[in-house]
Design an enzyme around this catalytic site. Structure first.
Site, PDB file in Angstrom:
ATOM      1  N   HIS A 268      99.420 -16.548  36.823  1.00  0.00           N
ATOM      2  CA  HIS A 268     100.669 -17.309  36.651  1.00  0.00           C
ATOM      3  C   HIS A 268     100.459 -18.533  35.758  1.00  0.00           C
ATOM      4  O   HIS A 268     101.079 -18.628  34.715  1.00  0.00           O
ATOM      5  CB  HIS A 268     101.303 -17.715  37.988  1.00  0.00           C
ATOM      6  CG  HIS A 268     101.565 -16.592  38.916  1.00  0.00           C
ATOM      7  ND1 HIS A 268     102.362 -15.520  38.568  1.00  0.00           N
ATOM      8  CD2 HIS A 268     101.124 -16.345  40.176  1.00  0.00           C
ATOM      9  CE1 HIS A 268     102.410 -14.661  39.570  1.00  0.00           C
ATOM     10  NE2 HIS A 268     101.658 -15.141  40.552  1.00  0.00           N
ATOM     11  N   ASP A 319     102.310  -7.711  39.719  1.00  0.00           N
ATOM     12  CA  ASP A 319     102.306  -8.617  40.871  1.00  0.00           C
ATOM     13  C   ASP A 319     103.052  -8.043  42.066  1.00  0.00           C
ATOM     14  O   ASP A 319     102.537  -7.177  42.772  1.00  0.00           O
ATOM     15  CB  ASP A 319     102.867  -9.970  40.440  1.00  0.00           C
ATOM     16  CG  ASP A 319     102.658 -11.070  41.472  1.00  0.00           C
ATOM     17  OD1 ASP A 319     102.002 -10.800  42.495  1.00  0.00           O
ATOM     18  OD2 ASP A 319     103.125 -12.203  41.256  1.00  0.00           O
TER      19      ASP A 319
END
Length: 446
Positions: A268, A319
């Protein structure tokens, strides 16, 4: 030596699209030779019509999050309310139900052209934190699920020891925790790599691993030359709590304890300071962007262009599996940056495909994979150039077509180690992937 020959109607070779490529695969599942200018298929060759790419690398996965698709899109909420729903799904996992779900999820990945997954794995023990008879039963279930679905895996076994900066794990998190980083290292050391599986490490986050135990995880990975991943600055609340606890950003804390470096990937990397970006780039620490999850959770848009310019290699992950589509992840990274900057063309299609292939595999410990060249693993996928989404552009624009128009639904073939795993859009090992997904997800609701 036994060779299998594939004829690629069009192939992306990293810098351009080449028509008419013959690719020989050795008995060991590697590319033995690659010949361009082959206008027609050689006798006996397997014909792959469309655009063939190196196999895609999904550098960040939580397989059980696939069970949340749809349910967490109801109403509003935040990352933290989403997390409560995630905990409920995790509570119902067993080694058997996790194998069934992960097998189906990894089969869905193969249908999307993914040949290698980085599984960020932290559901280690039974509910309440009691270890299984085999303390690695859950990790072994994931490794076997990848084999059953025909793809490669890097199991990123995750240290998760705290609910937040020294607080004990809550009731949901007890099954994630080994109690200490030393106990985590002892358990994970019993996991062994195999032909399709590598073993790596992960720090769940700076809130979940106490600062004085970060170095233990980093040292374990360093001694084994293994990849090390970490959720980093996904939420501003994490940054604020880290500043309150340690007087520094999460990136600075990781640097202080030896976590950063070229085998480390921050996942991220959304809310960073200028100094954070310089630290990540200067140490060669990678960045895994997960745009579909980051926008689904309203996390924000990470500074991917600045990170890459600073020296941080980019990779991509699905994810939470709001969708499983690495072409969409590549497209979203560019389009998100366009929205933020109001300018176009931050990455070429070639650069975005590199993030989805070679740089993604490298982040998972498979340096040299993700390329169509002699000596590389024979892992590749073919995208149709004649679907309603992809028909029309010249084949030489295949990279642009794949990134900016195609979806996972356009994947026709996926080959891993020279073996056809997806043929003409059908998985060769899992006969009915939608049913496998529906049944394994329903089992978690029972």
């Amino acid at each position: 030596m036994s060779l299998t020959t594939y004829w690629l109607e069009h192939a992306w070779l990293g810098t351009h699209v080449e028509p008419g490529v013959a690719l020989d695969v050795s008995a060991e599942g590697r590319i033995a030779a690659l010949r361009t200018g082959v206008a027609t298929p050689p006798p006996g060759a397997e014909v792959l019509r469309g655009l063939t790419l190196p196999g895609l690398a999904n550098a960040h996965s939580h397989a059980f999050h696939r069970a949340l698709r749809g349910a967490v899109q109801v109403g509003s909420g935040t990352f933290w309310t989403w997390r409560e729903l995630m905990y409920r799904a995790a509570q119902n996992l067993t080694p058997d139900t996790y194998f069934a779900l992960a097998r189906a999820v990894y089969a869905e990945m193969a249908l999307a052209g993914i040949t290698n997954v980085g599984e960020f794995h932290y559901v280690h023990h039974a509910p309440g934190g009691t270890p299984y008879a085999d303390p690695n039963a859950m990790g072994e279930a994931l490794i076997e699920a990848a084999a059953a679905a025909g793809i490669r895996i890097t199991l990123l076994d995750t240290a998760y020891l705290s609910s937040g900066f020294g607080e004990v794990p809550n009731a949901h998190q007890q099954r994630f925790s080994d109690g200490s980083a030393d106990a985590w290292a002892e358990r994970v050391s019993a996991l062994k790599p195999r032909a399709h599986a590598l073993i790596g490490a992960a720090v769940h986050s700076v809130r979940a691993v106490p600062a004085d135990q970060l170095a233990t995880v980093a040292r374990w990975a360093e001694e084994r030359r293994a990849p090390l991943h970490v959720h980093l600055s996904e939420q501003t609340a994490e940054n604020d709590a880290c500043q309150a606890a340690h007087g520094r950003t999460p990136t600075q804390l990781l640097a202080d304890h030896g976590v950063l470096g070229p085998r480390t990937t921050g996942v991220h990397n959304t809310h960073l300071t200028d100094a954070d970006i310089a630290l990540l780039g200067g140490t060669g620490t990678g960045t895994c962007m997960c745009p579909t999850t980051e926008r689904d959770l309203a996390d924000g848009i990470g500074p991917a262009t600045r990170l890459q310019q600073a020296g941080s290699p980019l990779s991509l992950g699905s994810d939470s599996h709001a969708v499983i589509d690495l072409l969409e992840e590549a497209r979203a990274m560019e389009l998100n940056e366009r929205l933020r900057s109001r300018t176009r063309g931050h990455w070429t299609a070639n650069a975005l495909l590199t993030a989805a292939t070679g740089d993604g595999h490298a982040s998972l410990g498979r340096v040299g994979a993700g390329r169509l060249e002699e000596g590389a693993p024979a892992d590749f996928t073919t995208v149709a150039l004649d679907s309603v989404r992809t028909a029309g552009p010249l084949p030489r624009l295949g990279a642009e077509t794949a990134v900016f128009a195609a979806t996972a639904a356009d994947v026709r073939h996926t080959v891993v180690a020279g073996r056809h795993i997806v043929r003409d859009g059908h998985h060769t090992l899992v006969a009915d992937v939608p049913s496998a997904l529906a049944e394994s997800i329903a089992a978690l609701r029972a």
